[in-house]
Design a protein around this motif. Structure first.
Motif, PDB file in Angstrom:
ATOM      1  N   VAL A   1     -25.476  69.977  18.011  1.00  0.00           N
ATOM      2  CA  VAL A   1     -25.385  68.764  18.629  1.00  0.00           C
ATOM      3  C   VAL A   1     -24.654  67.678  18.018  1.00  0.00           C
ATOM      4  CG1 VAL A   1     -25.484  67.046  20.286  1.00  0.00           C
ATOM      5  CG2 VAL A   1     -26.885  69.446  20.452  1.00  0.00           C
ATOM      6  N   PRO A   2     -23.949  67.528  17.645  1.00  0.00           N
ATOM      7  CA  PRO A   2     -23.127  66.760  16.467  1.00  0.00           C
ATOM      8  C   PRO A   2     -23.437  65.553  16.586  1.00  0.00           C
ATOM      9  CG  PRO A   2     -20.832  67.480  18.155  1.00  0.00           C
ATOM     10  CD  PRO A   2     -21.524  67.887  18.391  1.00  0.00           C
ATOM     11  N   ALA A   3     -24.437  64.480  15.024  1.00  0.00           N
ATOM     12  CA  ALA A   3     -24.661  63.868  15.178  1.00  0.00           C
ATOM     13  C   ALA A   3     -24.457  62.909  16.163  1.00  0.00           C
ATOM     14  CB  ALA A   3     -25.382  63.348  13.616  1.00  0.00           C
ATOM     15  N   ASP A   4     -23.309  62.329  16.524  1.00  0.00           N
ATOM     16  CA  ASP A   4     -22.583  61.418  16.737  1.00  0.00           C
ATOM     17  C   ASP A   4     -22.358  61.360  18.866  1.00  0.00           C
ATOM     18  OD1 ASP A   4     -20.626  63.184  17.071  1.00  0.00           O
ATOM     19  OD2 ASP A   4     -18.904  61.409  16.069  1.00  0.00           O
ATOM     20  N   ASP A   5     -23.155  62.396  18.921  1.00  0.00           N
ATOM     21  CA  ASP A   5     -22.146  62.552  19.939  1.00  0.00           C
ATOM     22  C   ASP A   5     -23.317  61.623  21.146  1.00  0.00           C
ATOM     23  OD1 ASP A   5     -22.275  63.651  22.865  1.00  0.00           O
ATOM     24  OD2 ASP A   5     -22.230  65.429  22.233  1.00  0.00           O
ATOM     25  N   MET A   6     -22.588  60.800  21.198  1.00  0.00           N
ATOM     26  CA  MET A   6     -24.146  59.953  22.543  1.00  0.00           C
ATOM     27  C   MET A   6     -24.852  59.929  23.583  1.00  0.00           C
ATOM     28  SD  MET A   6     -23.052  55.956  20.597  1.00  0.00           S
ATOM     29  CE  MET A   6     -23.519  55.237  22.050  1.00  0.00           C
ATOM     30  N   GLY A   7     -23.478  60.969  24.525  1.00  0.00           N
ATOM     31  CA  GLY A   7     -23.083  61.343  25.804  1.00  0.00           C
ATOM     32  C   GLY A   7     -24.495  62.715  25.467  1.00  0.00           C
ATOM     33  N   PHE A   8     -25.029  62.838  24.431  1.00  0.00           N
ATOM     34  CA  PHE A   8     -25.461  64.380  24.960  1.00  0.00           C
ATOM     35  C   PHE A   8     -27.293  64.897  25.790  1.00  0.00           C
ATOM     36  CE2 PHE A   8     -27.904  68.060  23.807  1.00  0.00           C
ATOM     37  CZ  PHE A   8     -27.513  68.982  23.885  1.00  0.00           C
ATOM     38  N   ASN A   9     -27.803  63.638  24.941  1.00  0.00           N
ATOM     39  CA  ASN A   9     -28.551  62.927  25.570  1.00  0.00           C
ATOM     40  C   ASN A   9     -28.667  62.890  27.286  1.00  0.00           C
ATOM     41  OD1 ASN A   9     -30.143  63.091  23.815  1.00  0.00           O
ATOM     42  ND2 ASN A   9     -30.346  61.465  22.990  1.00  0.00           N
ATOM     43  N   SER A  10     -27.873  61.498  27.664  1.00  0.00           N
ATOM     44  CA  SER A  10     -27.972  62.076  29.063  1.00  0.00           C
ATOM     45  C   SER A  10     -27.204  63.298  29.686  1.00  0.00           C
ATOM     46  CB  SER A  10     -26.741  60.205  29.505  1.00  0.00           C
ATOM     47  OG  SER A  10     -25.955  60.329  30.979  1.00  0.00           O
ATOM     48  N   ASP A  11     -26.471  63.934  29.373  1.00  0.00           N
ATOM     49  CA  ASP A  11     -26.005  64.804  30.197  1.00  0.00           C
ATOM     50  C   ASP A  11     -27.591  66.298  30.072  1.00  0.00           C
ATOM     51  OD1 ASP A  11     -23.312  63.998  29.820  1.00  0.00           O
ATOM     52  OD2 ASP A  11     -23.084  65.294  28.229  1.00  0.00           O
ATOM     53  N   LEU A  12     -28.185  66.276  28.926  1.00  0.00           N
ATOM     54  CA  LEU A  12     -29.453  67.077  29.309  1.00  0.00           C
ATOM     55  C   LEU A  12     -30.297  66.666  30.010  1.00  0.00           C
ATOM     56  CD1 LEU A  12     -30.414  69.083  27.715  1.00  0.00           C
ATOM     57  CD2 LEU A  12     -31.620  67.572  26.387  1.00  0.00           C
ATOM     58  N   SER A  13     -30.174  65.420  30.323  1.00  0.00           N
ATOM     59  CA  SER A  13     -31.180  64.960  30.983  1.00  0.00           C
ATOM     60  C   SER A  13     -31.073  65.191  32.990  1.00  0.00           C
ATOM     61  CB  SER A  13     -31.445  63.893  31.143  1.00  0.00           C
ATOM     62  OG  SER A  13     -32.214  62.715  29.833  1.00  0.00           O
ATOM     63  N   THR A  14     -29.567  65.753  33.033  1.00  0.00           N
ATOM     64  CA  THR A  14     -28.959  65.375  34.503  1.00  0.00           C
ATOM     65  C   THR A  14     -28.575  67.044  34.685  1.00  0.00           C
ATOM     66  OG1 THR A  14     -27.579  63.132  33.809  1.00  0.00           O
ATOM     67  CG2 THR A  14     -26.609  65.271  35.575  1.00  0.00           C
ATOM     68  N   MET A  15     -29.105  67.315  33.587  1.00  0.00           N
ATOM     69  CA  MET A  15     -29.174  69.226  33.549  1.00  0.00           C
ATOM     70  C   MET A  15     -30.322  69.528  34.185  1.00  0.00           C
ATOM     71  SD  MET A  15     -26.179  69.631  34.049  1.00  0.00           S
ATOM     72  CE  MET A  15     -23.803  69.045  33.876  1.00  0.00           C
ATOM     73  N   THR A  16     -30.707  69.464  33.012  1.00  0.00           N
ATOM     74  CA  THR A  16     -32.628  69.388  33.779  1.00  0.00           C
ATOM     75  C   THR A  16     -32.876  69.342  34.683  1.00  0.00           C
ATOM     76  OG1 THR A  16     -32.745  69.492  30.846  1.00  0.00           O
ATOM     77  CG2 THR A  16     -34.955  69.206  31.849  1.00  0.00           C
ATOM     78  N   MET A  17     -32.889  67.502  34.775  1.00  0.00           N
ATOM     79  CA  MET A  17     -32.968  67.316  36.620  1.00  0.00           C
ATOM     80  C   MET A  17     -32.635  69.143  37.547  1.00  0.00           C
ATOM     81  SD  MET A  17     -33.524  62.992  36.188  1.00  0.00           S
ATOM     82  CE  MET A  17     -31.540  62.520  35.647  1.00  0.00           C
ATOM     83  N   GLY A  18     -31.080  68.573  37.282  1.00  0.00           N
ATOM     84  CA  GLY A  18     -30.710  69.559  38.610  1.00  0.00           C
ATOM     85  C   GLY A  18     -31.491  71.233  37.897  1.00  0.00           C
TER      86      GLY A  18
END
Length: 107
Positions: free
Chosen positions: A59-76
Motif C-alpha cells: 500500500v502506498p504511504a500516501d494512500d489516505m483512502g485505503f484504511n476506509s476501504d479496508l474497513s468497509t470490505m472487512t465489515m462486508g
C-alpha cells in the motif's frame, strides 16, 4: 493542433492509469479485508508483524483512502461469512488458510 491532441491523450492516459491504480488498491482492500475478517471465524491467528509488513510492501504511504476501504470490505466480509453454509465456510476457510500462509500471516 497535433500538440493539443497529444496533450489531451496524455491526460487521458494518466487518468486511466490513476483509475487502474485506484481499482488495484480497492481490490487489495477487498481481498485483504476478506482474509482479515476470516481470522477468528476460521480459527486462525495472524502474525501482526507480517500484516504490517504486507501493508508496507503493498500500500502506498500516501494512500489516505485505503484504511476506509479496508474497513468497509472487512465489515462486508464478516457479514458474508455469517451467512455462509457449512460447506461454504469449510471451503472459504481452507483457501483463506492457504492465502494467509502464502503471505506469512500464519506458519
Amino acid at each position: 493542433m497535433n500538440k493539443l491532441v497529444m496533450i489531451g491523450m496524455t491526460f487521458l492516459l494518466l487518468g486511466a492509469n490513476a483509475q487502474a491504480q485506484d481499482f488495484e488498491m480497492m481490490q487489495l482492500a477487498q481481498n485483504l479485508g476478506d482474509v482479515l475478517a476470516s481470522e477468528e471465524p476460521c480459527g486462525l491467528t495472524y502474525d501482526q508483524d507480517a500484516i504490517a509488513a504486507f501493508i508496507a510492501d503493498k500500500v502506498p504511504a500516501d494512500d489516505m483512502g485505503f484504511n476506509s476501504d479496508l474497513s468497509t470490505m472487512t465489515m462486508g466480509a464478516s457479514y458474508m461469512f455469517a451467512n455462509m453454509s457449512g460447506s461454504q465456510k469449510t471451503a472459504h476457510c481452507a483457501q483463506t488458510e492457504r492465502v494467509a500462509k502464502s503471505y506469512g500471516f500464519i506458519q
